[in-house]
Scaffold this motif. Structure first.
Motif, PDB file in Angstrom:
ATOM      1  N   PHE A 143       8.860  -0.654  41.862  1.00  0.00           N
ATOM      2  CA  PHE A 143       7.970  -1.164  40.815  1.00  0.00           C
ATOM      3  C   PHE A 143       6.739  -0.276  40.681  1.00  0.00           C
ATOM      4  CE2 PHE A 143       4.460  -3.648  39.196  1.00  0.00           C
ATOM      5  CZ  PHE A 143       5.017  -4.359  38.138  1.00  0.00           C
ATOM      6  N   ILE A 144       6.134   0.076  41.797  1.00  0.00           N
ATOM      7  CA  ILE A 144       4.927   0.907  41.770  1.00  0.00           C
ATOM      8  C   ILE A 144       5.221   2.265  41.153  1.00  0.00           C
ATOM      9  CG2 ILE A 144       3.274   2.122  43.251  1.00  0.00           C
ATOM     10  CD1 ILE A 144       3.406  -0.338  45.127  1.00  0.00           C
ATOM     11  N   GLU A 145       6.354   2.834  41.496  1.00  0.00           N
ATOM     12  CA  GLU A 145       6.714   4.138  40.924  1.00  0.00           C
ATOM     13  C   GLU A 145       6.967   4.033  39.421  1.00  0.00           C
ATOM     14  OE1 GLU A 145       8.739   6.898  44.286  1.00  0.00           O
ATOM     15  OE2 GLU A 145      10.020   5.315  43.477  1.00  0.00           O
ATOM     16  N   LYS A 146       7.661   2.980  39.019  1.00  0.00           N
ATOM     17  CA  LYS A 146       8.008   2.836  37.603  1.00  0.00           C
ATOM     18  C   LYS A 146       6.785   2.539  36.743  1.00  0.00           C
ATOM     19  CE  LYS A 146      10.747  -0.006  34.428  1.00  0.00           C
ATOM     20  NZ  LYS A 146      11.669  -1.171  34.304  1.00  0.00           N
ATOM     21  N   GLU A 147       5.941   1.617  37.185  1.00  0.00           N
ATOM     22  CA  GLU A 147       4.837   1.156  36.350  1.00  0.00           C
ATOM     23  C   GLU A 147       3.581   2.023  36.464  1.00  0.00           C
ATOM     24  OE1 GLU A 147       5.076  -1.055  34.111  1.00  0.00           O
ATOM     25  OE2 GLU A 147       7.027  -1.895  34.656  1.00  0.00           O
ATOM     26  N   PHE A 148       3.356   2.635  37.632  1.00  0.00           N
ATOM     27  CA  PHE A 148       2.098   3.348  37.845  1.00  0.00           C
ATOM     28  C   PHE A 148       2.271   4.828  38.182  1.00  0.00           C
ATOM     29  CE2 PHE A 148       1.375  -1.126  39.101  1.00  0.00           C
ATOM     30  CZ  PHE A 148       0.376  -1.452  38.193  1.00  0.00           C
ATOM     31  N   ASN A 149       3.530   5.248  38.313  1.00  0.00           N
ATOM     32  CA  ASN A 149       3.809   6.639  38.662  1.00  0.00           C
ATOM     33  C   ASN A 149       3.132   7.033  39.975  1.00  0.00           C
ATOM     34  OD1 ASN A 149       5.070   9.119  38.213  1.00  0.00           O
ATOM     35  ND2 ASN A 149       3.259   9.968  37.209  1.00  0.00           N
ATOM     36  N   LYS A 150       3.100   6.100  40.901  1.00  0.00           N
ATOM     37  CA  LYS A 150       2.523   6.330  42.227  1.00  0.00           C
ATOM     38  C   LYS A 150       3.560   6.024  43.297  1.00  0.00           C
ATOM     39  CE  LYS A 150      -1.699   7.319  40.884  1.00  0.00           C
ATOM     40  NZ  LYS A 150      -2.340   8.625  41.168  1.00  0.00           N
ATOM     41  N   ARG A 151       3.361   6.627  44.457  1.00  0.00           N
ATOM     42  CA  ARG A 151       4.274   6.403  45.573  1.00  0.00           C
ATOM     43  C   ARG A 151       3.501   5.758  46.723  1.00  0.00           C
ATOM     44  NH1 ARG A 151       9.812   7.892  46.772  1.00  0.00           N
ATOM     45  NH2 ARG A 151      10.068   7.397  48.978  1.00  0.00           N
ATOM     46  N   PRO A 152       3.948   4.600  47.242  1.00  0.00           N
ATOM     47  CA  PRO A 152       3.254   4.000  48.389  1.00  0.00           C
ATOM     48  C   PRO A 152       3.296   4.903  49.616  1.00  0.00           C
ATOM     49  CG  PRO A 152       4.707   2.412  47.333  1.00  0.00           C
ATOM     50  CD  PRO A 152       5.033   3.739  46.732  1.00  0.00           C
ATOM     51  N   HIS A 153       2.242   4.820  50.409  1.00  0.00           N
ATOM     52  CA  HIS A 153       2.128   5.646  51.609  1.00  0.00           C
ATOM     53  C   HIS A 153       2.010   4.824  52.884  1.00  0.00           C
ATOM     54  CE1 HIS A 153       0.594   8.062  48.229  1.00  0.00           C
ATOM     55  NE2 HIS A 153       1.180   9.062  48.852  1.00  0.00           N
ATOM     56  N   TYR A 154       1.583   3.585  52.768  1.00  0.00           N
ATOM     57  CA  TYR A 154       1.330   2.778  53.958  1.00  0.00           C
ATOM     58  C   TYR A 154       1.722   1.330  53.712  1.00  0.00           C
ATOM     59  CZ  TYR A 154      -2.992   1.999  51.251  1.00  0.00           C
ATOM     60  OH  TYR A 154      -3.898   1.724  50.253  1.00  0.00           O
ATOM     61  N   LEU A 155       1.917   0.598  54.807  1.00  0.00           N
ATOM     62  CA  LEU A 155       2.164  -0.838  54.717  1.00  0.00           C
ATOM     63  C   LEU A 155       0.856  -1.556  55.009  1.00  0.00           C
ATOM     64  CD1 LEU A 155       4.127  -3.190  54.349  1.00  0.00           C
ATOM     65  CD2 LEU A 155       4.580  -3.098  56.807  1.00  0.00           C
ATOM     66  N   TRP A 156       0.460  -2.401  54.093  1.00  0.00           N
ATOM     67  CA  TRP A 156      -0.813  -3.124  54.159  1.00  0.00           C
ATOM     68  C   TRP A 156      -0.513  -4.606  54.320  1.00  0.00           C
ATOM     69  CZ3 TRP A 156      -5.982  -1.389  53.544  1.00  0.00           C
ATOM     70  CH2 TRP A 156      -6.941  -2.359  53.253  1.00  0.00           C
ATOM     71  N   LEU A 157      -0.663  -5.122  55.544  1.00  0.00           N
ATOM     72  CA  LEU A 157      -0.376  -6.534  55.824  1.00  0.00           C
ATOM     73  C   LEU A 157      -1.528  -7.133  56.628  1.00  0.00           C
ATOM     74  CD1 LEU A 157       3.423  -6.505  56.832  1.00  0.00           C
ATOM     75  CD2 LEU A 157       2.419  -7.165  54.632  1.00  0.00           C
ATOM     76  N   PRO A 158      -2.661  -7.396  55.990  1.00  0.00           N
ATOM     77  CA  PRO A 158      -3.820  -7.866  56.742  1.00  0.00           C
ATOM     78  C   PRO A 158      -3.677  -9.275  57.308  1.00  0.00           C
ATOM     79  CG  PRO A 158      -4.277  -7.903  54.389  1.00  0.00           C
ATOM     80  CD  PRO A 158      -2.969  -7.204  54.555  1.00  0.00           C
ATOM     81  N   ASP A 159      -2.823 -10.117  56.695  1.00  0.00           N
ATOM     82  CA  ASP A 159      -2.890 -11.561  56.982  1.00  0.00           C
ATOM     83  C   ASP A 159      -1.551 -12.136  57.425  1.00  0.00           C
ATOM     84  OD1 ASP A 159      -4.080 -14.081  57.110  1.00  0.00           O
ATOM     85  OD2 ASP A 159      -3.586 -14.549  55.035  1.00  0.00           O
ATOM     86  N   VAL A 160      -0.705 -11.342  58.058  1.00  0.00           N
ATOM     87  CA  VAL A 160       0.638 -11.788  58.425  1.00  0.00           C
ATOM     88  C   VAL A 160       0.664 -12.186  59.896  1.00  0.00           C
ATOM     89  CG1 VAL A 160       3.037 -11.034  58.611  1.00  0.00           C
ATOM     90  CG2 VAL A 160       1.710 -10.475  56.580  1.00  0.00           C
ATOM     91  N   PHE A 161       1.531 -13.144  60.253  1.00  0.00           N
ATOM     92  CA  PHE A 161       1.420 -13.864  61.527  1.00  0.00           C
ATOM     93  C   PHE A 161       2.256 -13.252  62.650  1.00  0.00           C
ATOM     94  CE2 PHE A 161       1.107 -17.592  58.348  1.00  0.00           C
ATOM     95  CZ  PHE A 161      -0.150 -17.171  57.960  1.00  0.00           C
ATOM     96  N   GLY A 162       2.218 -11.964  62.804  1.00  0.00           N
ATOM     97  CA  GLY A 162       2.983 -11.272  63.836  1.00  0.00           C
ATOM     98  C   GLY A 162       3.871 -10.222  63.200  1.00  0.00           C
ATOM     99  N   TYR A 163       4.203  -9.179  63.979  1.00  0.00           N
ATOM    100  CA  TYR A 163       4.841  -8.001  63.395  1.00  0.00           C
ATOM    101  C   TYR A 163       6.042  -7.573  64.229  1.00  0.00           C
ATOM    102  CZ  TYR A 163       0.453  -8.340  61.034  1.00  0.00           C
ATOM    103  OH  TYR A 163      -0.603  -8.842  60.329  1.00  0.00           O
ATOM    104  N   SER A 164       7.206  -7.598  63.596  1.00  0.00           N
ATOM    105  CA  SER A 164       8.467  -7.308  64.260  1.00  0.00           C
ATOM    106  C   SER A 164       8.482  -5.900  64.832  1.00  0.00           C
ATOM    107  CB  SER A 164       9.618  -7.466  63.255  1.00  0.00           C
ATOM    108  OG  SER A 164      10.807  -6.919  63.762  1.00  0.00           O
ATOM    109  N   TRP A 165       9.129  -5.773  65.983  1.00  0.00           N
ATOM    110  CA  TRP A 165       9.273  -4.471  66.639  1.00  0.00           C
ATOM    111  C   TRP A 165      10.174  -3.536  65.827  1.00  0.00           C
ATOM    112  CZ3 TRP A 165      11.395  -3.793  72.309  1.00  0.00           C
ATOM    113  CH2 TRP A 165      10.895  -2.609  72.847  1.00  0.00           C
ATOM    114  N   ALA A 166      10.881  -4.066  64.843  1.00  0.00           N
ATOM    115  CA  ALA A 166      11.721  -3.230  63.984  1.00  0.00           C
ATOM    116  C   ALA A 166      10.916  -2.506  62.913  1.00  0.00           C
ATOM    117  CB  ALA A 166      12.796  -4.089  63.316  1.00  0.00           C
ATOM    118  N   LEU A 167       9.673  -2.915  62.695  1.00  0.00           N
ATOM    119  CA  LEU A 167       8.910  -2.372  61.564  1.00  0.00           C
ATOM    120  C   LEU A 167       8.689  -0.859  61.605  1.00  0.00           C
ATOM    121  CD1 LEU A 167       6.170  -5.005  60.643  1.00  0.00           C
ATOM    122  CD2 LEU A 167       7.928  -4.054  59.156  1.00  0.00           C
ATOM    123  N   PRO A 168       8.316  -0.252  62.744  1.00  0.00           N
ATOM    124  CA  PRO A 168       8.089   1.197  62.703  1.00  0.00           C
ATOM    125  C   PRO A 168       9.263   1.988  62.123  1.00  0.00           C
ATOM    126  CG  PRO A 168       7.201   0.309  64.726  1.00  0.00           C
ATOM    127  CD  PRO A 168       7.935  -0.816  64.055  1.00  0.00           C
TER     128      PRO A 168
END
Length: 866
Positions: free
Chosen positions: A168-193
Motif C-alpha cells: 500500500f505504501i509503495e502504491k499510494e506514496f511511492n515510498k518503501r518502508p525501512h523499519y517496524l514501528w510498534l510502540p504499543d504492542v504487548f510483547g514481541y515474538s522471537w520470530a520477528l527479526p
C-alpha cells in the motif's frame, strides 16, 4: 579528566547564568492588572530578555534528540473503528495546518489501514498528505497494515501484515518502508527479526518494554538476535520513568505520546542505557488517539529547547534519518567496543491476560487463518489443473479483515463491547468470502467418492468426518475396507496413510452393507476408569484424573498423588488494566470444579468418549474426554456456558516430569522458557504465550498440552496449566460471558517434541485432513512429492501477488539443519528463492526438483515460474 571538569564548570556557570536571566525576566512581569496593555507589554519585555540571552548562550552538548511529530491513533479501543476514521481526519487536518505555519515540522504516521480509510472518506485530505509525503515532511513508514499484536497472530499473518502494508505504501506514496514501528504492542515474538529482515526491513522500534513489571531491560539500543540467528538493530524510546511502570503506570504518556518539555527531553537521555556509544536519541512527541498530534506550544517549545544550555540539541527529523544515523553509530562502535545483543524473545512483563481475554476473537482468528491458508492451497491446485481463475481479490479482502482485527487493542481483548460486536460482523464477512471461494473450487453435489487431501509436509493418518447418511462401508483406492463408525451427520472414517502434500480417494459402497458382528471396543471401562491400548486412566468422583499410566512406555504420566485435567477457577482482580492483566497473586484464591455427573457416551472400534459435567456458581461446563484407538492424543472437547465475572478458568496437569525448561510453539518455530522461579526474570513469566502446543520433556519422555484456540500457559515445575477463559469487566463488562466451544488435548509421548510428533498432533487437532466430495485426479489435489522421511511445516501455497507464478513458503520447526527436497506435481519452468515480499534475491531461475539446505527455524519462500 580535565575535559570532564571543564564541562562540569560550564554546566554550573550556565545554570546560574540562566537563573539570573529568569529572575530578571520574572521581575519585569507586571501582574497589577492581568490582561491589560501594561501586562502584555511586560511579557514582551521579559520575552525579549530571554531571547537575547538565548542568542548568545553557549550550548555545549554532544547529545542530539531527533524530534519526530507523531499521533498514536489506536484503530479501536475505547471507541469503534468508525470513530477512529473521524479521529484520523481531524488529527491529520491539524498536522497539515501546523505544517503550513512551521516549515521545520516533520510528522510520522504508520498505519496503512487508516490511510486507506482516509482515501475513501476524505480524499482531499489524503491528497494533501501525499503532497507533504513527496516533500519529505510527512513520513509514511512502519511497514505493518496495522500496528498488530505480535503474540496471537500466526507467522503467516505477520508476513501478510508487512506485505499488505508495504504494498500500500509503495502504491499510494511511492515510498518503501525501512523499519517496524510498534510502540504499543504487548510483547514481541522471537520470530520477528527474521520476518523483518526477509521483508526488507533493517530496524525495529518499540517503547512498550518500559512497562515491564519487575525487570528493566539492560539495553535500549542493541542487536536483537532472532530464533534462527538473524540480527536486527533494535531501539527503545526511553522514558523519564523507564523501569518504574508498576509504580507509575501513567508513564506511558512519555513513550509514544511524548511532550516537548525540558523534563521530557532531559529525561529521555537520563534514562537511556547505552550512552557509551550513542548520543543521538529519538523523541516521538504529540497527543494521540484523537488529540491532534503536535500543537503550537510543542512546536514553539522545540525551538526554544534547541537553544537552551544544559539540554540536548532538539532537532526535527524523520525516523529513517534517525535510524540511518543509528546504524552508522552502531557500526562504528562495534570496531572499538561491545555492542549488546539480546538473543531471545522480547517478553513484556505486563498485560499477560491479553493471551486469553475475549476467547471468541482468538478462536475466530486462528480458524480463519487456517481456512484462508487452505483456500489458497486449493485455489492454486485448481488453477494449475483446471484453469480455474485464482480468486486473489476475494482472498485478499478476507485477509484484510483478519489483519485489521489483529490490531493490538482488538484481538488482545482490551477494547469496549461495541468493538467486538463489529469484529463479529467482520469475521462473519470473512467466513462468507471464504464460502464463496470454496463453492467455486469444490464440487458441492452428493457423491459416493471422497478425496482426502493432506496439505501439510508430513504423512498423516487421521479420523475424518464424511457426510454420508446411508448405511454402508468405506474402502480405500485398492478397494480394501476402512474402519468406520456411524455418527450424527455421517461417518467417522480412519483414513489410509496419506503422504505429505498428497491425497487419497475413499469410496462409500451402499450395496456392500455388512453387519458388524465384532464386539471390539477401544476401551475396557469400569466405574472409576478405563483402559485402552495406550493408557490406563482413573478418575475420582470430582472428575479429576488421578492416574494416567502409559502402557507402551511403562510409566506414569501424572505425579504421585496429583491430578490431571483439574479444572480450576481463580479470582481474577488485577490492580489495574482488568482485561489486560493477570497479577501474580491470582493463584492464592483457587476453587476446584467438581463433576456433577460422569458417563461413557461412546465406545466403539475407533474411540471412546467419557463425558464430565460440572457446575460453578452461575456457569456450567461439559467436557468429552476422547481417547482413540490409533492416536496417543487425549482430547478434552469442551462446551460451556460462562456467566461469572472476573474469573480465570484453567486446566491443570501435574505431570511426573522433571525438567527446568518448557517448550512452547510460537510463530515459525518454538522456544524454551524456564519453569523455575529462581529469580525475578523467571517469576515474571508466570503466564506466557504459546500457540498450538506447549511441551515439558525429559530426555526420553515428555508431556504436551495442545489446543485449538488458546494462547495462555502457566508452567511451573512439573505443573502444566492452560488458561481457558478470563472474564474481565473493563473495558467490556460482558467479556467472555456466554457460550464457548473449544478443545485442548494431552499428548504423552516418548522422546522429545520432535520424535514425539508434537507439531504433527497439534496440526491434526487444528487443521484436520480436508474431505472433498468427488474423486480428484492427482494433479488436482497433490501439490508435491517428498521423501517419505521428510517432515516440513508448510505455511503457504499461493499465487504470487504480481504474476501467475506460484509462491510456496515453509519453515523448519525442529531446530535442526537439514536438506529439503520438493518435487512439484504441477507444471513449472523454473524456481527461485524470494523474500517474504515475493521479491527475488537472485534472479537466476533453477530447473528440476527443489533441493536446498534449511537452517534451524529458517523460513524459506520459493517462487515457481509457470
Amino acid at each position: 579528566m580535565l575535559k570532564a571538569v571543564a564541562n562540569l564548570i560550564l554546566k554550573l556557570a550556565n545554570r546560574y547564568e540562566m537563573q539570573n536571566v529568569l529572575d530578571q525576566a520574572t521581575k519585569l512581569l507586571d501582574w497589577q492588572e492581568p490582561g491589560s496593555v501594561d501586562f502584555y507589554r511586560s511579557i514582551e519585555q521579559a520575552n525579549t530578555l530571554v531571547e537575547d540571552y538565548l542568542k548568545h548562550a553557549i550550548k555545549n552538548t554532544p547529545v542530539t534528540v531527533t524530534a519526530l511529530g507523531h499521533t498514536h491513533i489506536d484503530l479501536a479501543w475505547l471507541w469503534q473503528i468508525k470513530h477512529t476514521r473521524e479521529k484520523a481526519a481531524r488529527s491529520f487536518s491539524t498536522v497539515l495546518k501546523m505544517m503550513d505555519k512551521y516549515p521545520e515540522y516533520v510528522f510520522l504516521h504508520t498505519t496503512p489501514q487508516l490511510y486507506a480509510y482516509l482515501k475513501e472518506d476524505y480524499p482531499e485530505i489524503f491528497e494533501e498528505i501525499k503532497k507533504r509525503v513527496a516533500e519529505g515532511r510527512w513520513e509514511v513508514d512502519g511497514a505493518m497494515w496495522v500496528e498488530a499484536d505480535c503474540n496471537i497472530p500466526s507467522g503467516e499473518s505477520l508476513v501478510r501484515q508487512i506485505m499488505f502494508g508495504t504494498r500500500f505504501i509503495e502504491k499510494e506514496f511511492n515510498k518503501r518502508p525501512h523499519y517496524l514501528w510498534l510502540p504499543d504492542v504487548f510483547g514481541y515474538s522471537w520470530a520477528l527479526p527474521q520476518i523483518l529482515r526477509k521483508s526488507g526491513l533493517d530496524t525495529f522500534m518499540t517503547t512498550k518494554i518500559s512497562w515491564n513489571e519487575y525487570n528493566r531491560m539492560p539495553n535500549d539500543t542493541f542487536m536483537w538476535k532472532g530464533i534462527d540467528g538473524t540480527e536486527i538493530l533494535t531501539h527503545f524510546i526511553t522514558t523519564p520513568d523507564a523501569g518504574k511502570m508498576k509504580d507509575n503506570p501513567d508513564s506511558w504518556f512519555y513513550t509514544y505520546n511524548g511532550e516537548m518539555t525540558p523534563s521530557s527531553v532531559k529525561g529521555l537521555y537520563d534514562a537511556y542505557s547505552n550512552k557509551s556509544f550513542n548520543n543521538n536519541l529519538l523523541l516521538a512527541y504529540g497527543y494521540g488517539d484523537g488529540g491532534g498530534g503536535v500543537n503550537r506550544d510543542m512546536l514553539e517549545s522545540r525551538r526554544v529547547l534547541d537553544k537552551l544550555p544544559g539540554l540536548p540539541h532538539v532537532k526535527t527529523g524523520t525516523g529513517k534519518e534517525f535510524f540511518d544515523q543509528l546504524h552508522e553509530t552502531v557500526s562504528a562502535a562495534k570496531k572499538t567496543q561491545y555492542v549488546p545483543t539480546w538473543d531471545g524473545e522480547l517478553y513484556l512483563e505486563f498485560h499477560r491476560g491479553t493471551y486469553t481475554s475475549h476467547a471468541y476473537m482468538k478462536k475466530m482468528n486462528r480458524k480463519l487463518e487456517l481456512i484462508y491458508r487452505r483456500l489458497e492451497y486449493d485455489a492454486v491446485l485448481n488453477e494449475m489443473a483446471n484453469g480455474t481463475q485464482y480468486p486473489q481479490k476475494t482472498l485478499n479482502d478476507g485477509w484484510k479483515i483478519l489483519l485489521r482485527n489483529q490490531f493490538h487493542d482488538i484481538i488482545p481483548g482490551s477494547a469496549i463491547h461495541e468493538v467486538y460486536e463489529d469484529s463479529q460482523k467482520d469475521y462473519n464477512n470473512a467466513l462468507l468470502l471464504a464460502e464463496q471461494v470454496d463453492k467455486t473450487l469444490n464440487d458441492q453435489k452428493m457423491t459416493d467418492s471422497f478425496t482426502i487431501i493432506n496439505d501439510q509436509g508430513w504423512a498423516r493418518q487421521e479420523l475424518v468426518k464424511v457426510p454420508v447418511k446411508d448405511e454402508g462401508i468405506f474402502t480405500d483406492k485398492d478397494n480394501l475396507p476402512l474402519n468406520a463408525e456411524k455418527i450424527d451427520g455421517g461417518y467417522l472414517v480412519n483414513t489410509p496413510v496419506i503422504p505429505a502434500t498428497e491425497s487419497t480417494v475413499i469410496t462409500f459402497h451402499k450395496e456392500r452393507v455388512v453387519e458388524d458382528t465384532s464386539d471390539f471396543n477401544v476401551a475396557e471401562i469400569n466405574e472409576k476408569g478405563l483402559q485402552t491400548s495406550f493408557y490406563e486412566i482413573d478418575w475420582n468422583s470430582d472428575g479429576q484424573l488421578t492416574r494416567i499410566f502409559d502402557r507402551q512406555a511403562q510409566r506414569n504420566v501424572l505425579g504421585q498423588g496429583e491430578f490431571g485435567n483439574a479444572l480450576e477457577v481463580y479470582e481474577d482482580k488485577p490492580r489495574d488494566y482488568d482485561a489486560w492483566n493477570i497479577d501474580l497473586y491470582y493463584y492464592q484464591k483457587k476453587h476446584a470444579l467438581k463433576a456433577e455427573s460422569i458417563k461413557v457416551i461412546e465406545n466403539n472400534e475407533l474411540r471412546v468418549v467419557v463425558q464430565f459435567n460440572y457446575k460453578y456458581l452461575h456457569s456450567v461446563v461439559s467436557q468429552d474426554m476422547i481417547l482413540y484407538r490409533d492416536s496417543r492424543r487425549i482430547d478434552f472437547k469442551t462446551s460451556l456456558d460462562w456467566q461469572d465475572h472476573q474469573k480465570l478458568l484453567k486446566a491443570e496437569f501435574s505431570t511426573d516430569i522433571r525438567s527446568t525448561e518448557a517448550r512452547y510453539q510460537i510463530q515459525f518455530g518454538n522456544l524454551k522458557r524456564t519453569n523455575t522461579w529462581n529469580n525475578s526474570w523467571d517469576w515474571a513469566k508466570f503466564e506466557t504465550v504459546g500457540h498450538q502446543w506447549a511441551d515439558l520433556s525429559e530426555h526420553n519422555y515428555g508431556v504436551s498440552v495442545l489446543n485449538d484456540s488458546k494462547y495462555g500457559y502457566a508452567i511451573k515445575d512439573n505443573r502444566m496449566t492452560i488458561t481457558l477463559l478470563k472474564s474481565a469487566i473493563s473495558p467490556d463488562p460482558e467479556a467472555d460471558i456466554g457460550h464457548h466451544e473449544f478443545t485442548y488435548s494431552l499428548l504423552p509421548h516418548e522422546g522429545d517434541f520432535v520424535s514425539g510428533k508434537v507439531e504433527e498432533n497439534a496440526w491434526a487437532l487444528n487443521s484436520p485432513l480436508q474431505v472433498l466430495k468427488g474423486q480428484r485426479l492427482a494433479n488436482q489435489s497433490n501439490a508435491f512429492s517428498m521423501p517419505s522421511n521428510q517432515v516440513l511445516n508448510i505455511d503457504a501455497v499461493k499465487r504470487a501477488e504480481d504474476s501467475d507464478n506460484i509462491i510456496v513458503r515453509f519453515h523448519d520447526h525442529t531446530g535442526g539443519r537439514r536438506i529439503i527436497e520438493l518435487n512439484p506435481m504441477f507444471d513449472y519452468s523454473g524456481w527461485r528463492e524470494v523474500n517474504l515480499l515475493e521479491e527475488a534475491n537472485d534472479s537466476t531461475w533453477q530447473t528440476g526438483a527443489v533441493k536446498l539446505v534449511l537452517a534451524p527455524y529458517e523460513i524459506k519462500t520459493l517462487e515457481f515460474k509457470k
